[in-house]
Design an enzyme around this catalytic site. Structure first.
Site, PDB file in Angstrom:
ATOM      1  N   GLY A  20     -50.223  23.031 138.432  1.00  0.00           N
ATOM      2  CA  GLY A  20     -49.481  23.107 139.291  1.00  0.00           C
ATOM      3  C   GLY A  20     -48.942  24.463 139.835  1.00  0.00           C
ATOM      4  O   GLY A  20     -48.797  25.022 141.076  1.00  0.00           O
ATOM      5  N   ARG A  24     -49.993  30.060 136.197  1.00  0.00           N
ATOM      6  CA  ARG A  24     -50.625  29.341 135.046  1.00  0.00           C
ATOM      7  C   ARG A  24     -52.342  29.555 135.543  1.00  0.00           C
ATOM      8  O   ARG A  24     -53.087  29.634 134.463  1.00  0.00           O
ATOM      9  CB  ARG A  24     -50.611  27.964 135.048  1.00  0.00           C
ATOM     10  CG  ARG A  24     -49.001  27.862 134.235  1.00  0.00           C
ATOM     11  CD  ARG A  24     -48.864  26.821 133.338  1.00  0.00           C
ATOM     12  NE  ARG A  24     -47.434  26.866 132.598  1.00  0.00           N
ATOM     13  CZ  ARG A  24     -46.795  26.099 132.002  1.00  0.00           C
ATOM     14  NH1 ARG A  24     -47.372  24.793 132.327  1.00  0.00           N
ATOM     15  NH2 ARG A  24     -45.860  26.125 131.364  1.00  0.00           N
ATOM     16  N   ARG A  43     -51.017  32.360 150.705  1.00  0.00           N
ATOM     17  CA  ARG A  43     -49.467  31.763 150.376  1.00  0.00           C
ATOM     18  C   ARG A  43     -49.150  31.812 148.667  1.00  0.00           C
ATOM     19  O   ARG A  43     -48.334  31.149 148.264  1.00  0.00           O
ATOM     20  CB  ARG A  43     -49.408  30.286 150.800  1.00  0.00           C
ATOM     21  CG  ARG A  43     -49.351  30.033 152.056  1.00  0.00           C
ATOM     22  CD  ARG A  43     -49.222  28.468 152.303  1.00  0.00           C
ATOM     23  NE  ARG A  43     -49.158  28.293 153.736  1.00  0.00           N
ATOM     24  CZ  ARG A  43     -48.519  28.057 154.616  1.00  0.00           C
ATOM     25  NH1 ARG A  43     -47.426  27.490 154.052  1.00  0.00           N
ATOM     26  NH2 ARG A  43     -48.431  27.809 155.841  1.00  0.00           N
ATOM     27  N   ARG A  87     -56.677  17.743 136.839  1.00  0.00           N
ATOM     28  CA  ARG A  87     -54.831  18.277 136.903  1.00  0.00           C
ATOM     29  C   ARG A  87     -54.715  18.641 135.536  1.00  0.00           C
ATOM     30  O   ARG A  87     -54.907  17.931 134.489  1.00  0.00           O
ATOM     31  CB  ARG A  87     -54.144  17.497 137.500  1.00  0.00           C
ATOM     32  CG  ARG A  87     -52.665  17.673 137.205  1.00  0.00           C
ATOM     33  CD  ARG A  87     -51.591  17.027 138.107  1.00  0.00           C
ATOM     34  NE  ARG A  87     -50.331  16.827 137.412  1.00  0.00           N
ATOM     35  CZ  ARG A  87     -49.653  17.845 137.100  1.00  0.00           C
ATOM     36  NH1 ARG A  87     -49.871  19.183 137.738  1.00  0.00           N
ATOM     37  NH2 ARG A  87     -48.241  17.730 136.772  1.00  0.00           N
ATOM     38  N   SER A  90     -47.527  19.753 133.204  1.00  0.00           N
ATOM     39  CA  SER A  90     -46.407  19.180 132.408  1.00  0.00           C
ATOM     40  C   SER A  90     -46.064  17.835 132.828  1.00  0.00           C
ATOM     41  O   SER A  90     -46.245  17.478 134.168  1.00  0.00           O
ATOM     42  CB  SER A  90     -45.470  20.089 132.250  1.00  0.00           C
ATOM     43  OG  SER A  90     -44.941  20.466 133.469  1.00  0.00           O
ATOM     44  N   ASP A 204     -40.961  17.861 128.517  1.00  0.00           N
ATOM     45  CA  ASP A 204     -39.552  17.708 128.234  1.00  0.00           C
ATOM     46  C   ASP A 204     -39.387  16.117 128.072  1.00  0.00           C
ATOM     47  O   ASP A 204     -40.485  15.386 128.108  1.00  0.00           O
ATOM     48  CB  ASP A 204     -38.626  17.882 129.526  1.00  0.00           C
ATOM     49  CG  ASP A 204     -39.302  17.346 130.808  1.00  0.00           C
ATOM     50  OD1 ASP A 204     -40.095  17.974 131.236  1.00  0.00           O
ATOM     51  OD2 ASP A 204     -38.624  16.311 131.128  1.00  0.00           O
ATOM     52  N   ARG A 217     -44.668  27.092 125.378  1.00  0.00           N
ATOM     53  CA  ARG A 217     -45.244  26.625 126.454  1.00  0.00           C
ATOM     54  C   ARG A 217     -46.847  27.137 126.562  1.00  0.00           C
ATOM     55  O   ARG A 217     -47.659  26.341 127.037  1.00  0.00           O
ATOM     56  CB  ARG A 217     -44.447  26.893 127.489  1.00  0.00           C
ATOM     57  CG  ARG A 217     -43.126  26.276 127.790  1.00  0.00           C
ATOM     58  CD  ARG A 217     -42.515  26.314 128.894  1.00  0.00           C
ATOM     59  NE  ARG A 217     -41.232  25.458 128.855  1.00  0.00           N
ATOM     60  CZ  ARG A 217     -40.694  24.302 129.609  1.00  0.00           C
ATOM     61  NH1 ARG A 217     -41.625  23.961 130.462  1.00  0.00           N
ATOM     62  NH2 ARG A 217     -39.847  23.720 129.237  1.00  0.00           N
TER      63      ARG A 217
HETATM   64  N1  HPA Z   1     -39.831  14.766 136.052  1.00  0.00           N
HETATM   65  C1  HPA Z   1     -41.139  14.869 137.087  1.00  0.00           C
HETATM   66  N2  HPA Z   1     -41.743  15.773 136.888  1.00  0.00           N
HETATM   67  C2  HPA Z   1     -41.925  16.382 135.538  1.00  0.00           C
HETATM   68  C3  HPA Z   1     -40.913  16.096 134.687  1.00  0.00           C
HETATM   69  C4  HPA Z   1     -39.789  15.321 134.904  1.00  0.00           C
HETATM   70  O1  HPA Z   1     -38.952  14.771 134.117  1.00  0.00           O
HETATM   71  N3  HPA Z   1     -41.183  17.113 133.703  1.00  0.00           N
HETATM   72  C5  HPA Z   1     -42.188  17.696 133.938  1.00  0.00           C
HETATM   73  N4  HPA Z   1     -42.553  17.261 135.334  1.00  0.00           N
END
Ligand code: HPA
Length: 235
Positions: A20, A24, A43, A87, A90, A204, A217
């Protein structure tokens, strides 16, 4: 050249990894590819092409969310003839047995909507990964001893969610994690007969509220890049 990608035709490899975050893409290209060169900076959505173990690879940022990813993946497929799109990103963990830093290989991607909703209309299309990529990624992750889960994920439309009941429903149905891009990548791969997979690191956790410390990370992201490359080019 396309509207959003400045690369010349021939500058994009048949295999494209899509993080994304454009920075990265830069980090992964400089860390893992030989002879990486910048092929797109329109962009600021950086894209690099180089080789990995002699195989041509492009690493192109997708931006966040399905509308952004859809622009890049569409142009990579229809204008640059990309064949394999992986893809790397995270996600938020959604099950107790899924831990921070674990890798999730997204077999399917449930969603409320995607940019393809207008095409499918009343159909609830089931976007799924390419099986060959999925099994190759699983073998690569196992070889690296990375804790890996294979199953369904949820591609959400919003990060700041005002509908906790939807996440709860996904958790109750065994969905492993939530992110915001995979479902549309899979839709496009189905539509254009290409191969796609999402390899995700749990950054997370929606249940435990843990988050990956910033210093961890990079190494977790590195594992994911290597799994994606090994899946694209199995030995
Ligand atoms: N929500 C949506 N997208 C994400 C999250 C999340 O908690 N963590 C990493 N990408």
């Amino acid at each position: 050249m396309t509207i959003h990608i400045g690369a010349k035709s021939g500058d994009i490899a048949p295999t494209v990894l899509m993080p994304g975050d454009p920075y990265r893409a830069k980090w992964a290209a400089e860390t893992f590819l030989d002879g990486a060169r910048l092929v797109n900076d329109v962009r600021g959505m950086l894209g690099y092409t180089g080789t990995w173990h002699g195989n041509l690879v492009t690493i192109q940022g997708s931006g966040m969310g399905m509308p952004s990813l859809s622009i890049y993946a569409n142009e990579l497929i229809t204008e640059y003839n990309a064949q394999t799109l992986i893809r790397i990103g995270s996600c938020g963990g959604m099950q107790d047995h899924v831990g921070i830093r674990d890798v999730i290989l997204a077999m399917t991607a449930s969603n409320i909507s995607t940019p393809s909703r207008g095409i499918f209309k009343e159909l609830n299309f089931a976007p799924c990964a390419d099986y060959g990529l999925l099994t190759a990624a699983h073998a690569a992750a196992t070889a690296k001893a990375v804790t890996t889960h294979v199953g369904g994920i949820y591609s959400a439309d919003v990060f700041y969610d005002e509908r906790p009941d939807l996440n709860e429903l996904m958790v109750r149905h065994g969905i492993l994690g939530v992110e915001m891009e995979a479902a549309e990548l899979y839709n496009l791969a189905h539509r254009h007969k290409r191969k796609a997979l999402a390899v995700l690191t749990v950054s997370d956790h929606l249940i435990t509220k843990e988050a990956l410390p910033a210093q961890d990370r990079e190494s977790s992201f590195g594992d994911m890049v290597e799994i994606a490359l090994a899946a694209a080019f199995p030995a």
